[in-house]
Design an enzyme around this catalytic site. Structure first.
Site, mmCIF file in Angstrom:
data_model
loop_
_atom_site.group_PDB
_atom_site.id
_atom_site.type_symbol
_atom_site.label_atom_id
_atom_site.label_comp_id
_atom_site.label_asym_id
_atom_site.label_seq_id
_atom_site.Cartn_x
_atom_site.Cartn_y
_atom_site.Cartn_z
ATOM 1 N N HIS A 160 -3.369 4.338 7.238
ATOM 2 C CA HIS A 160 -2.366 3.885 6.271
ATOM 3 C C HIS A 160 -0.960 4.171 6.787
ATOM 4 O O HIS A 160 -0.687 5.283 7.245
ATOM 5 C CB HIS A 160 -2.556 4.611 4.930
ATOM 6 N N ASP A 205 0.819 -1.216 0.000
ATOM 7 C CA ASP A 205 0.000 0.000 0.000
ATOM 8 C C ASP A 205 0.857 1.272 0.000
ATOM 9 O O ASP A 205 1.717 1.446 0.847
ATOM 10 C CB ASP A 205 -0.888 -0.030 1.253
#
Lengths: 553, 553
Positions: free
Chosen positions: A365, A192
């Site tokens: 994140h 990611d």
């Protein structure tokens, strides 16, 4: 065997959202995630955007399964559309499956779809692929990375993650399992990139507790908290603080009620008995004993919080003495609606706390230190940044190179590219697969043609002009003065004068046309359109949509 | 004398931009600033928004002058529109006047307008008002606060400001003069609230030097800097660093060239001879001896930098090894276009530095410490927060109260309110003046009606449906099957079938109408519209614009 493994991003690489990744070995394809993207202001009347699944449709006999990493819309939002294209079994954690269930229900797919729930560290075989779920931490729960053992080696897809050592709900990211794969040798890591531009280590979900505790400590009146309904850690914290400070919690907003129900049913949330009250009951408690947990943190005009802020909600309103906490990030594009919301809250003399004034939100994140820890745990032979626009993928690649990865081991691809892997090498195929965006109008779950969206944009910018001409079917004679209908084009004052002029232009065009041209409606319409276009553009600089209409009488 | 002073915000209070403030005593009105507002995505086809000047128009015989605090668009952008409403002399600093000049020229107003240039600390009389300019620091130069001595006391309007002790160009804010007014007694202070939510002291314009110096120190290739063309301090720093590091500066972009010319002519910029080269020459210098100073820091699609980033500019393109510095804030709403720009720059393997990765930008608006310093210098009897949405005004008020101002001395008003002042008291009048927003399509400097903008929005979301009916003028008989024209409404595949159905609905409506209804076009149209609307909404959930057209033959 000389067969190569193909990794094919269908969406989400070089764009934000609608993450979807295919992996293919020979005649076997598995798909990881099937998300949606929210439209920006340029996509008029479009509710959501989903990937073009042409590649999967063309290979529908080869697709074995859809694997979901977690329940956010950018990872599961287009599942119903994918399953309508190719109905395959779905594999996900129990929480993700529970969130998906209501989505399948909306699309009347519940009875047609097979969903397997797999817990973290659970393994399952799909053809030549052996898949294992690896627990990761993120802003919602039930999140996994996916390790796929293929005939050419192991590929790990991280899903969305951060290294949260002290998550509120559930265990920290299963770094031991990642390391075990790393020790045994990983061919490729797909990781990611959302926060690849951000230095440092991402905060734990617990990092919001001090600021929220401070709010609970100081608030004299009601506390109104709005967060994403999928932020399960955040919701747990609110309930814990309510308990600690002797407040009851009332939930407002359908999706808030539903998501909390799902999270409780799957044991992701731990809510004490008796702490939850109904919105109706809330008004019977002293204001310093109440928390309202509501939807609408993005200032969406029809959301509960926006309606409460303008006294347009049946069950509650924002009042003097309330403290409103916006416990979420501002999604780019929503700044103005959030500002409108805050203006209204201040007009009612309530207080507002958002992430600009206190740490009431952290991202789910990983930042650069998290990305480094992932790379160091997995130590893959090849590295492929995923999830993000080109800028994030580029920075993630540059970051990996700064850690010592040689540039030929890091592959930067975008949706539609085909990565080919064997045990020793990685390359990008010459042929791309068809990808794209499909616009969905959710009122009917219908697909909107690209051309319709383009038309709407043009209509929106310069309006529409319709010259209407009645022509005698037999003689070809014009029966009346051409009528001009406009909308979104001119101001009413100018209109009569100007449309009169346009009408003359049309008459003129018809008069100067031959008998044959007049009989050919297509030719006549085009001539009228072009003459009007020239005249309007010259006089006003505008380019409205012009649609000549010929009525044959 | 019992006459009161009225302070009337025409724009900019409770909204961002189009700042305009009237002050009235008896039959004398002066106006401070006349700005514009940029439209958001909802205002389709609108280029700029200016205030509704009805109040000034109605009192045009009383308006004495327009005073400008500085040259930013939100303060001078609507001057031509105001002067077309009421042509009065303009008073501004020389730099502001020079920027205004090209604006007046575009509107062919140069010969009709009288502009007086006044230097800071300069005084001038306007009827019963005595006005003095007080030098303030901000992100551009030639900025002043305005002290107005009125028959009831002194009113100070700060314009935009921060307390910059080390500005790059010009002197620090003239706090001595403010204090002198403060010592003599100030009735009311109107102070900029833009950054009222931000704690601490705003950085000096010099604060960007270390980060920029670092970039100049490390860059191996060309340095491409984009900033607002009005950021004169920033531009001076770029020229100084270029000098220091032995680079030449080429300017790209019409407004960059023009603004730098104006700033040099008014001695706001100090540029060494020979350091500026043409864009054409730049390619002949080694890349590590070149700086390009370009427009386009907001990612505007047609700007120089955006075109350079996609190799669509004649004179320059972004190449591998370049360092691109975005030395500006992201204006809300521009995040996506800036992201697109950055993606393209990375695709060309150039580096990007923006304010998220290094301090290459500081705000020109004072934060809370600056606001405190202003209040403490002026010590007004009454305080009125100006410039900002309600949230900023509210926070500025709350901040003043936290400093010890009693709530009845702080007045929170929005555009259209009328503040009434005498030497002892302040109140808000019961009657509001007419205010509003006028939408301007700059292609023709034309005004767009509110209704047109509303129509465009509806067109944009659900498209348009036009039932066209030919009716015999004499008999009232329908001559042909009703024709249905749609645009932005349906997908082409569905269209024929669906419009056939709509045509039947219209025929049906007409058949069920009485002879009288058929002869009354207005009634018949409305009946057709309502029947179609019901049918379409029920079937599709959409609400297109429906315009029945009756052609009488």
């Amino acid at each position: 065997m000389s067969e190569k493994l193909q990794i094919i991003p269908i969406g989400g690489l070089g764009e934000f959202g609608m993450n979807c990744m295919a992996m293919r070995y020979g005649d076997e394809i598995i798909v990881i995630d099937s998300g949606l993207m929210f439209p920006d202001a340029g996509h008029l009347g479009v509710d959501v955007i989903v990937p073009d699944f042409t590649y999967l449709h063309e290979n529908r006999d080869k697709v074995l399964a859809l694997i979901l990493t977690h329940s956010h819309e950018d990872h599961i939002g287009s599942v119903p559309f994918l399953l309508k294209t190719v109905n395959v079994p779905v594999y996900s954690t129990p929480y993700t499956a529970a969130v998906l269930a209501s989505k399948l229900d909306e699309h009347n797919l519940t009875d047609d779809v097979l969903v397997h729930t797999i817990k973290p560290s659970g393994m399952f075989e799909l053809g030549s692929f052996l898949v294992e779920f690896i627990h990761v931490s993120h802003s919602t729960t039930g999140c996994v990375a996916v390790a796929v053992t293929t005939p050419v080696g192991v590929v790990i897809h991280t899903g969305d993650y951060k290294f949260d050592d002290t998550p509120v709900c559930g265990a920290p990211l299963d770094v031991a399992l990642l390391k075990r794969y790393g020790n045994e040798g990983v061919l490729a890591l797909l990781s990611d990139s959302t926060n690849a531009e951000r230095p440092g280590r991402m905060h734990s979900e617990k990092a919001v507790i001090p600021a929220l505790e401070d709010i609970f400590d100081r608030a004299q009146g009601r506390i109104i908290v709005s967060c994403f309904t999928s932020s399960i850690h955040r919701i747990q914290i609110i309930f814990d603080l309510a308990q600690q400070f002797g407040r009851r919690v009332a939930l407002l907003g359908r999706s808030m009620l539903r998501n909390i129900e799902v999270a409780e049913a799957t044991r992701m949330l731990d809510i004490s008995d008796g702490i939850t009250i109904t919105a109706a009951d809330a008004s019977r408690y002293p204001s310093d004993e109440v928390v309202l947990l509501v939807t609408g943190c993005q200032g969406e005009p029809m959301s509960v919080l926006s309606r409460m802020a303008v006294d347009n909600h049946k069950q509650a309103k924002v009042s003097k003495g309330d403290t409103v906490v916006l416990s979420a990030r501002q999604i780019p594009g929503n700044e103005k609606s959030i500002s409108r919301l805050i203006n209204h809250i201040y007009k009612r003399e309530a207080e507002v706390v958002d992430s600009t004034s206190a740490r009431v939100h952290v991202s789910g994140h990983g930042a650069q230190e998290d990305l480094r820890m992932m790379l160091e745990a997995v130590r893959p032979k090849f590295f492929i940044p995923i999830h993000g626009e080109y800028r994030q993928l580029y920075r993630h690649k540059a970051f990996a190179i700064s850690l010592g990865y040689s540039p030929d081991r890091v592959v930067l691809v975008e949706s539609g590219d085909v990565i080919e892997l064997d045990a020793e090498s990685i390359s990008i195929g010459d042929r791309k697969v068809q990808i794209g965006r499909r616009y969905i109008d959710s009122s009917g779950f219908g697909h909107i043609d690209d051309m319709v969206v383009r038309d709407r944009k043009q209509l929106a910018y310069d309006g529409i002009v319709l010259p209407i001409i009645a022509i005698n079917e037999v003689s070809g004679a014009v029966e009346t003065k051409p009528e001009i209908v406009t909308r979104g084009f001119n101001t009413p004052e100018e209109e009569t004068l100007y449309t009169g002029k346009l009408s003359e232009i049309v008459s003129n065009t018809i008069n100067l046309s031959s008998q044959e041209e007049r009989r050919d409606r297509v030719v006549l319409k085009e001539k009228i359109r072009i003459d009007l276009k020239r005249y309007i553009q010259k006089g006003t600089g505008r380019r409205p949509v012009i649609i000549p209409v010929i009525v044959e009488v």
